[in-house]
Design a protein around this motif. Sequence first.
Motif, short mmCIF file in Angstrom:
data_model
loop_
_atom_site.label_atom_id
_atom_site.label_comp_id
_atom_site.label_asym_id
_atom_site.label_seq_id
_atom_site.Cartn_x
_atom_site.Cartn_y
_atom_site.Cartn_z
N ALA A 144 -36.55 -20.29 45.62
CA ALA A 144 -35.61 -20.50 44.52
C ALA A 144 -35.59 -19.30 43.58
N PHE A 145 -36.75 -18.76 43.24
CA PHE A 145 -36.79 -17.62 42.33
C PHE A 145 -35.99 -16.45 42.89
N TRP A 146 -36.31 -16.03 44.10
CA TRP A 146 -35.64 -14.85 44.69
C TRP A 146 -34.19 -15.15 45.03
N ASN A 147 -33.90 -16.37 45.41
CA ASN A 147 -32.54 -16.73 45.76
C ASN A 147 -31.63 -16.77 44.53
N ILE A 148 -32.07 -17.40 43.48
CA ILE A 148 -31.24 -17.47 42.27
C ILE A 148 -30.98 -16.07 41.72
N LEU A 149 -32.02 -15.26 41.70
CA LEU A 149 -31.86 -13.87 41.27
C LEU A 149 -30.84 -13.14 42.16
N GLY A 150 -30.94 -13.33 43.46
CA GLY A 150 -30.01 -12.71 44.41
C GLY A 150 -28.59 -13.23 44.27
N CYS A 151 -28.44 -14.54 44.07
CA CYS A 151 -27.10 -15.13 43.92
C CYS A 151 -26.37 -14.58 42.71
N ILE A 152 -27.06 -14.55 41.58
CA ILE A 152 -26.44 -14.07 40.34
C ILE A 152 -26.07 -12.59 40.47
N THR A 153 -26.97 -11.81 41.03
CA THR A 153 -26.73 -10.37 41.18
C THR A 153 -25.62 -10.11 42.19
N TRP A 154 -25.69 -10.75 43.34
CA TRP A 154 -24.68 -10.54 44.39
C TRP A 154 -23.29 -10.91 43.90
N ALA A 155 -23.15 -12.06 43.27
CA ALA A 155 -21.84 -12.49 42.78
C ALA A 155 -21.30 -11.49 41.76
N GLY A 156 -22.14 -11.02 40.88
CA GLY A 156 -21.71 -10.04 39.90
C GLY A 156 -21.28 -8.73 40.52
N VAL A 157 -22.05 -8.26 41.50
CA VAL A 157 -21.73 -6.98 42.15
C VAL A 157 -20.43 -7.06 42.93
N VAL A 158 -20.25 -8.11 43.70
CA VAL A 158 -19.02 -8.25 44.50
C VAL A 158 -17.79 -8.31 43.60
N LEU A 159 -17.85 -9.14 42.57
CA LEU A 159 -16.71 -9.26 41.67
C LEU A 159 -16.50 -7.97 40.87
N LYS A 160 -17.58 -7.34 40.45
CA LYS A 160 -17.47 -6.09 39.68
C LYS A 160 -16.88 -4.98 40.55
N PHE A 161 -17.20 -4.99 41.82
CA PHE A 161 -16.61 -4.01 42.75
C PHE A 161 -15.08 -4.14 42.73
N GLY A 162 -14.59 -5.36 42.76
CA GLY A 162 -13.15 -5.59 42.68
C GLY A 162 -12.60 -5.21 41.32
N GLU A 163 -13.34 -5.52 40.27
CA GLU A 163 -12.87 -5.18 38.92
C GLU A 163 -12.77 -3.66 38.74
N VAL A 164 -13.78 -2.94 39.17
CA VAL A 164 -13.74 -1.48 39.07
C VAL A 164 -12.62 -0.92 39.92
N GLY A 165 -12.44 -1.47 41.11
CA GLY A 165 -11.31 -1.05 41.95
C GLY A 165 -9.98 -1.28 41.26
N GLY A 166 -9.85 -2.41 40.57
CA GLY A 166 -8.63 -2.70 39.82
C GLY A 166 -8.39 -1.69 38.71
#
Length: 178
Positions: A144-166
């Motif tokens: 749970a610790f590593w997964n929650i940390l990964g989920c929050i980071t991954w979601a932010g990075v993927v969406l931020k990649f699109g935002e920066v591209g925009g």
Amino acid sequence: MTDLIDQIIDFIERHHAFAPWIMLVFAAAETTAFLSILIPSTAIMVGVGAFAANGILNFTTLWIGASIGAMVGSFFSYWLGWRYGASILQMRPMRDHPEWKAKANTAFLSWGPVTIFAGHFATLLRPVVFLMAGMSGMTLPRFAFWNILGCITWAGVVLKFGEVGGWVISWAWGWLFG
């Protein structure tokens, strides 16, 4: 497949209120064992992230939806591995791709539980890393610790990649066509 992605992104553009819920669904699909192979979730999430650059959608609500979805999918995959581990190894596509299990095992031996965090970002590991964590008997609190940390980071990075591209596309469009 491109038409489907375009249709989903167009739907989100017209129906802003559903965007966080749609991010939840696609992030869950992307982190659920084997669904990530079938559904183009990352492309949709990047495309939707571009809407945040133009102020059409709120980045934070998209990020929350995607983070929760990633948690749903990866915890479900962990549970599947914990509950049905031996049976899953005998099913398709696992039996057809023994290299997936080998790569996940190698990653667990090399990096330990940090593999869960890295598994969110590694396309080759994502279909099996959460299953393997459950199969290997990793404790739920550690996962749970590593997964929650990964989920929050991954979601932010993927969406931020699109935002920066925009932002880049908007800037280039304005520079070229003023």
